[in-house]
Design a protein around this motif. Sequence first.
Motif, PDB file in Angstrom:
ATOM      1  N   SER A 236      62.508 -61.723 -51.479  1.00  0.00           N
ATOM      2  CA  SER A 236      63.795 -61.434 -51.869  1.00  0.00           C
ATOM      3  C   SER A 236      64.898 -62.216 -51.191  1.00  0.00           C
ATOM      4  CB  SER A 236      64.131 -59.923 -52.074  1.00  0.00           C
ATOM      5  OG  SER A 236      65.505 -59.556 -52.225  1.00  0.00           O
ATOM      6  N   THR A 440      62.557 -57.271 -57.018  1.00  0.00           N
ATOM      7  CA  THR A 440      63.352 -56.639 -55.742  1.00  0.00           C
ATOM      8  C   THR A 440      64.535 -57.546 -55.303  1.00  0.00           C
ATOM      9  OG1 THR A 440      61.189 -55.911 -54.871  1.00  0.00           O
ATOM     10  CG2 THR A 440      63.138 -56.603 -53.257  1.00  0.00           C
ATOM     11  N   ARG A 441      64.459 -58.664 -55.870  1.00  0.00           N
ATOM     12  CA  ARG A 441      65.659 -59.839 -55.619  1.00  0.00           C
ATOM     13  C   ARG A 441      67.041 -59.283 -56.433  1.00  0.00           C
ATOM     14  NH1 ARG A 441      65.195 -64.833 -53.128  1.00  0.00           N
ATOM     15  NH2 ARG A 441      67.072 -66.137 -53.259  1.00  0.00           N
ATOM     16  N   ARG A 444      68.329 -56.376 -54.959  1.00  0.00           N
ATOM     17  CA  ARG A 444      69.069 -56.553 -53.962  1.00  0.00           C
ATOM     18  C   ARG A 444      70.449 -56.993 -54.299  1.00  0.00           C
ATOM     19  NH1 ARG A 444      70.693 -62.067 -51.656  1.00  0.00           N
ATOM     20  NH2 ARG A 444      68.573 -62.892 -51.870  1.00  0.00           N
ATOM     21  N   THR A 471      67.949 -55.566 -49.087  1.00  0.00           N
ATOM     22  CA  THR A 471      66.487 -55.530 -49.373  1.00  0.00           C
ATOM     23  C   THR A 471      65.652 -54.576 -48.532  1.00  0.00           C
ATOM     24  OG1 THR A 471      66.668 -58.144 -49.639  1.00  0.00           O
ATOM     25  CG2 THR A 471      64.368 -57.038 -49.480  1.00  0.00           C
TER      26      THR A 471
END
Length: 574
Positions: A236, A440-441, A444, A471
């Motif tokens: 991420s 996850t990115r 974020r 993150t």
Amino acid sequence: MSALPLMIGALAALAIAYRYYSAFIAAKVLALDDTRPTPAHRLNDGRDYHPTNTWILFGHHFAAITGAGPLIGPVLAMQFGYLPGYLWILVGVCLGGAVHDLVILAASIRHDGKSLAEIARAELSPLSGLVTSVAILFIVVIALAGLGLAVVNALAESAWGTFTIAMSIPLALAMGVYMYRIRVGDVRGASVFGVVGLLVAVFLGEKVASSTFAPWFTFSREGITYAIATYGFVASVLPVWLLLCPRDYLSSYMKLGTIAALVVGVLVVNPTLHAPAISEFASGGGPIVGGKLFPFVFITIACGAISGFHSLVASGTTPKMIGMETHARPIGYGGMLLEGLVGITALIAAACLHPGDYYAINVATEPFSKLGISMVNLPTFEAEIGEAIAGRPGGAVSLAVGMAQIFTALPGMSSLLGYWYHFAIMFEALFILTTIDTGTRVARFLVQEFMGRAYAPLGRVDWLPGSLLSTTLVVAGWSYFILTGNISTIWPMFGIANQLLASVALCVGTTVIVNSGKLRYAWVTLLPLAFVATTTITAGWQAATQKFIPMANFQGYLNAGLIFLVMFALALVG
């Protein structure tokens, strides 16, 4: 019944939908225009905004959206029989899921690659954007937990699968450096290197599993959870061109290659479907999925037909890398059609198992003994595979057995059941893990957009402290659900949250169409919105009041509360 008519019918329906319906939406509804510069060019920062080769981006997008859902969902929904799932996947993906993905991708491109929450804020109101943002944050954490749980169960105590997945990371790093720093734009050379390297890793994985190095790659359920949490954190934060994009592109070869081989295998072998078209559990009382066929078959299949999680990818990484507006059609609509095909192949593979074998795998030993169904081929499968596979619920194991059964029916493959089984387990884990990094990115980005309202630097995606903090929060959230939940609690929660998010996205997409002066075409998103919202709200209410609240513990109350929160967001946005 044989599987051949189902596969041919599915291929024909998907081809017709792409040729005609997607062309209509791209040209008439969205009016995609290549003369407009995309955010990848206008906002190019070499980190998150970066013009990317169309096929590399297609590979990244397909790898990111295609996680556990189209593999596990149709397999679990086999409890109701194969026909309801088959029909819903085809109708849902052509008229709902692919439309959902394409509309949100186009909307994000024209909003500088902003997230779904920011689009809602711009197109509806600041309050709608805020509530949508909070709901999405909870949903994406739950979705990542649901997807992560599947990969944890698949890789726990499996040195072969863990080694192969681990080797894909340095391969992707090498591909990224080669394509973007050494020989810029040499996609072919990087692809050959990556594919050959991955095939070698698959071959060596079996050797590692039987060597003295096996303990190095053998982890408990908790160990695998911490390992993928670490990977999700690193992926991420690193520049998108270095790890995430090349790894997803590399993974797409394995995904598409295996699915293509499975389609060919079904066409050549024409296996018999042993599962009933509609099972005795359609009216309820099934041992795998709680509730009746309506509405829970739609919730259980989830991503194979329509997925709200896709709106996060379509308004997350992909619009920041797309080079031309018209590329949204093959990437958005076409990518989702391929995911529908994945769901169809998974359903057929599971339907080829005898019901006794299917339930013996997906139901714990004691409940299975009360069903009064006998195993047929499972003892033979366990002997050839070399592992106990009965009483391993979750769908992944039964899908792997079904896939292995089709592949070993091909000429010259009859003695390779064990190999194909382990290959399929690795394939499923690879499928799922590529969603963890992108998810996850994307999460974020959402956290940073939200926190940026309180402290502006936190909203900058290029500010490292903000990236690290956001993150950490995301990874800690989905890791908690994996460590404290199981398939019977997380998967229904994931399915309901995911479909509610799809409803929110379709609400936003409808508003975008109306605000662009295309009111006469609003039915394109309104029709799937009406159906998905109705089924999902019904399932959400039943699950919250009949399953989670009666648990009378923190986890049950938390799950019910999150469902009600997203229902409120849907009502407000709608």
